[in-house]
Design a protein around this motif. Structure first.
Motif, PDB file in Angstrom:
ATOM      1  N   THR A  53      -6.378  35.406  36.733  1.00  0.00           N
ATOM      2  CA  THR A  53      -6.554  36.507  35.510  1.00  0.00           C
ATOM      3  C   THR A  53      -6.356  35.770  34.195  1.00  0.00           C
ATOM      4  O   THR A  53      -5.640  35.757  33.318  1.00  0.00           O
ATOM      5  CB  THR A  53      -5.198  37.237  35.509  1.00  0.00           C
ATOM      6  N   ASN A  54      -7.825  34.886  34.097  1.00  0.00           N
ATOM      7  CA  ASN A  54      -7.760  34.185  32.888  1.00  0.00           C
ATOM      8  C   ASN A  54      -7.932  35.019  31.789  1.00  0.00           C
ATOM      9  O   ASN A  54      -7.338  34.686  30.534  1.00  0.00           O
ATOM     10  CB  ASN A  54      -9.276  33.265  32.831  1.00  0.00           C
ATOM     11  N   VAL A  55      -8.521  36.214  31.755  1.00  0.00           N
ATOM     12  CA  VAL A  55      -8.556  37.285  30.682  1.00  0.00           C
ATOM     13  C   VAL A  55      -7.355  38.069  30.587  1.00  0.00           C
ATOM     14  O   VAL A  55      -7.489  39.000  29.789  1.00  0.00           O
ATOM     15  CB  VAL A  55      -9.986  37.905  30.868  1.00  0.00           C
ATOM     16  N   ALA A 325      -9.239  28.815  23.456  1.00  0.00           N
ATOM     17  CA  ALA A 325      -7.989  29.055  23.879  1.00  0.00           C
ATOM     18  C   ALA A 325      -7.428  28.260  25.047  1.00  0.00           C
ATOM     19  O   ALA A 325      -6.402  27.927  24.497  1.00  0.00           O
ATOM     20  CB  ALA A 325      -8.158  30.738  24.268  1.00  0.00           C
ATOM     21  N   ALA A 326      -8.049  27.968  25.819  1.00  0.00           N
ATOM     22  CA  ALA A 326      -7.573  27.063  26.837  1.00  0.00           C
ATOM     23  C   ALA A 326      -7.213  25.723  26.179  1.00  0.00           C
ATOM     24  O   ALA A 326      -6.269  25.054  26.676  1.00  0.00           O
ATOM     25  CB  ALA A 326      -8.465  26.846  27.913  1.00  0.00           C
ATOM     26  N   ARG A 327      -8.142  25.222  25.334  1.00  0.00           N
ATOM     27  CA  ARG A 327      -7.729  23.783  24.533  1.00  0.00           C
ATOM     28  C   ARG A 327      -6.704  24.123  23.636  1.00  0.00           C
ATOM     29  O   ARG A 327      -5.701  23.047  23.810  1.00  0.00           O
ATOM     30  CB  ARG A 327      -8.924  23.468  23.846  1.00  0.00           C
ATOM     31  N   ARG A 328      -6.450  25.014  23.144  1.00  0.00           N
ATOM     32  CA  ARG A 328      -5.078  25.265  22.315  1.00  0.00           C
ATOM     33  C   ARG A 328      -3.920  25.301  23.074  1.00  0.00           C
ATOM     34  O   ARG A 328      -2.887  24.563  22.706  1.00  0.00           O
ATOM     35  CB  ARG A 328      -5.195  26.460  21.369  1.00  0.00           C
ATOM     36  N   ILE A 329      -3.780  26.120  24.171  1.00  0.00           N
ATOM     37  CA  ILE A 329      -2.862  26.145  25.032  1.00  0.00           C
ATOM     38  C   ILE A 329      -2.754  24.693  25.568  1.00  0.00           C
ATOM     39  O   ILE A 329      -1.411  24.345  25.745  1.00  0.00           O
ATOM     40  CB  ILE A 329      -2.923  27.084  26.337  1.00  0.00           C
ATOM     41  N   PHE A 400       0.932  24.372  36.000  1.00  0.00           N
ATOM     42  CA  PHE A 400       0.898  25.634  34.983  1.00  0.00           C
ATOM     43  C   PHE A 400      -0.409  26.063  34.750  1.00  0.00           C
ATOM     44  O   PHE A 400      -1.565  25.281  34.441  1.00  0.00           O
ATOM     45  CB  PHE A 400       1.547  24.983  34.015  1.00  0.00           C
ATOM     46  N   LEU A 401      -0.510  27.531  34.938  1.00  0.00           N
ATOM     47  CA  LEU A 401      -1.939  28.221  34.880  1.00  0.00           C
ATOM     48  C   LEU A 401      -1.589  29.434  33.961  1.00  0.00           C
ATOM     49  O   LEU A 401      -1.640  30.511  34.399  1.00  0.00           O
ATOM     50  CB  LEU A 401      -2.396  28.529  36.212  1.00  0.00           C
ATOM     51  N   PRO A 402      -1.291  29.636  32.864  1.00  0.00           N
ATOM     52  CA  PRO A 402      -0.881  30.829  31.976  1.00  0.00           C
ATOM     53  C   PRO A 402      -2.342  31.479  31.816  1.00  0.00           C
ATOM     54  O   PRO A 402      -3.411  30.739  31.483  1.00  0.00           O
ATOM     55  CB  PRO A 402      -0.456  30.337  30.520  1.00  0.00           C
ATOM     56  N   PRO A 403      -2.547  32.816  31.829  1.00  0.00           N
ATOM     57  CA  PRO A 403      -3.460  33.494  31.263  1.00  0.00           C
ATOM     58  C   PRO A 403      -3.940  32.967  30.010  1.00  0.00           C
ATOM     59  O   PRO A 403      -3.214  32.593  29.227  1.00  0.00           O
ATOM     60  CB  PRO A 403      -3.029  35.015  31.021  1.00  0.00           C
ATOM     61  N   LEU A 404      -5.105  33.011  29.842  1.00  0.00           N
ATOM     62  CA  LEU A 404      -5.885  32.428  28.586  1.00  0.00           C
ATOM     63  C   LEU A 404      -5.456  33.212  27.287  1.00  0.00           C
ATOM     64  O   LEU A 404      -5.893  32.616  26.149  1.00  0.00           O
ATOM     65  CB  LEU A 404      -7.318  32.013  28.887  1.00  0.00           C
ATOM     66  N   VAL A 405      -5.003  34.521  27.611  1.00  0.00           N
ATOM     67  CA  VAL A 405      -4.885  35.279  26.384  1.00  0.00           C
ATOM     68  C   VAL A 405      -3.281  35.374  26.114  1.00  0.00           C
ATOM     69  O   VAL A 405      -2.747  36.154  25.396  1.00  0.00           O
ATOM     70  CB  VAL A 405      -5.328  36.814  26.831  1.00  0.00           C
TER      71      VAL A 405
END
Length: 423
Positions: A53-55, A325-329, A400-405
């Protein structure tokens, strides 16, 4: 509504014991960076359904697209009565994936199915039998993909015999291979292939640009380009398994892009369709078109509902710039994880790219894996309302794989729970 305890009692009587779950809670709803269980408890999500659920869960565009498609038709089988959305997904994948050459795509149901079909395509196109994979690799749970997967428990134990003509060579694992540089590590693997298999027998070299279940192992710079160069010279199909790394997860659309590697074939799934089951093989037109008509397919492959979700997911990724967003996370998480590591001698390494990060846990002062400590830290996170996963050949990696949102507040609260779990 039934409670988690009540649902678990029903599960024990209805669901096969071999199907495991990470947490004992049963989900009622999810969105953004949180999951809420049937008892009303909120969990901060650092798993994203294992990078699916990347989105986000119930992303608005995905929900709208799925609802509209369900109202039109749910299934015809593309091999019987085709439809535009399958074609549109293939067009998007051909344009998005690395490589400026002409491409074709085919759609399937799962990552394992995509990998199996990539092997079929490579063998058919080259007329060669052998497939080369790497230590710590994970490629799926079907018979062939279990053979491709390195780890025995729980994936392979007592499920054999497995498919043949699969050969395993060393991975670049900087923490555990003495810090070999990428070129040297690649030369070691290539020498083994040439001496033990013979390049002329190899149909495909299959590799995860960043290994997933094997421990989020990031190869040393230069490892992937050297293998790509060798494969080209040897007439071997270079297959990138981007099932866990794809669709903005690592800070680019695909992890291969970090070193400018252009695979001949790329396998895709997980983040492709916002949680609906869909997978794909995309690659060079001459390879993909080498297979005879009817040689690729499957009843549910490229289901119209999943295709609608995929198109909406890609649109969401573009609109929200989820690679950025992934880079910021990654920047926020990386700083916090390195701070934890600086104060805890059990952390041997912090690694990963973008929003695909991990810490490897060892006995202090050694590189001896400590899976018990890893499990304890993860359990402490769960008890405090943070959903985390473990992985690695040795079971000693927290990933760790948080949703990108995920929101900044959710990310921060999750990292606070994680820091507390380390004590």
């Amino acid at each position: 509504m039934a409670t988690s305890e009540e649902l678990h009692k029903r599960r024990v009587e209805a669901v096969a014991r071999g199907v495991g779950s990470t947490i004992p809670a049963y989900v009622d709803r999810a969105g953004g960076g949180t999951i809420t269980d049937v008892d009303g408890r909120e969990w901060i999500d650092f798993a994203a359904g294992i990078a699916v659920t990347n989105v986000g869960n119930s992303a608005p565009r995905v929900v709208e697209a799925v609802r509209a498609q369900v109202e039109r038709f749910t299934h015809t089988c593309f091999m019987v009565a085709p439809y535009e959305s399958y074609v549109a997904v293939c067009e998007q994948l051909n344009a998005l994936t690395p490589g400026g050459f002409e491409k074709r795509s085919a759609l399937f149901n799962s990552g394992a199915e995509a990998v199996e079909n990539a092997v079929k395509i490579a063998r058919h196109a080259t007329g060669r039998p052998a497939v080369v994979v790497f230590d710590h690799a994970y490629h799926g749970r079907t018979n062939l993909t279990m053979a491709l997967t390195a780890k025995n428990m729980p994936y392979k134990h007592r499920f054999g015999p497995f498919a043949g003509e699969v050969y395993r060579v060393p991975m670049s694992y900087p923490l555990r291979d003495g810090g070999l540089d990428g070129a040297t590590a690649a030369a070691r693997s290539i020498e083994m292939i040439e001496k033990q298999v013979g390049a002329e027998n190899v149909a495909a070299l299959l590799i995860e640009p960043i290994q997933g279940e094997g421990g989020f192992v990031v190869p040393a710079p230069g490892f992937l380009p050297a293998l790509r160069e060798w494969a080209t010279a040897a007439g071997v199909v270079f297959v990138a398994d981007e099932i866990q790394t794809g669709f903005c997860r690592t800070g680019d659309w695909f992890a291969c892009e970090h070193e400018g590697v252009e695979p001949d074939l790329i396998t895709l799934a997980k983040g492709i369709a916002g949680g609906l089951p869909l997978a794909a093989v995309t690659g060079r037109a001459e390879l993909m078109d080498a297979v005879h008509v009817g040689g690729l397919g499957g009843t549910y492959g490229g289901n119209p509902i999943a295709c609608a979700a995929a198109l909406a997911s890609v649109e969401t990724m573009r609109e929200l710039d989820l690679a950025a967003a992934a880079r910021r996370i990654g920047a926020v998480m990386g700083e916090r994880l390195r701070a934890i590591a600086a104060g805890d001698p059990r952390v041997a390494e912090v690694r990963g790219r973008g929003a695909m990060l991990a810490v490897e846990i060892v006995v202090p002062g050694t590189l001896t894996p400590d899976p018990a400590a890893t499990a304890a830290i993860s359990a402490a996170c769960h008890a405090a309302g943070l959903l985390t996963l473990t992985c690695g050949t040795y079971g000693n990696v927290l990933r760790f794989l948080p949703p990108l949102v995920i929101s900044d507040d959710e990310l921060g609260r999750g990292l606070d729970i994680l820091a507390a779990a380390f004590g």
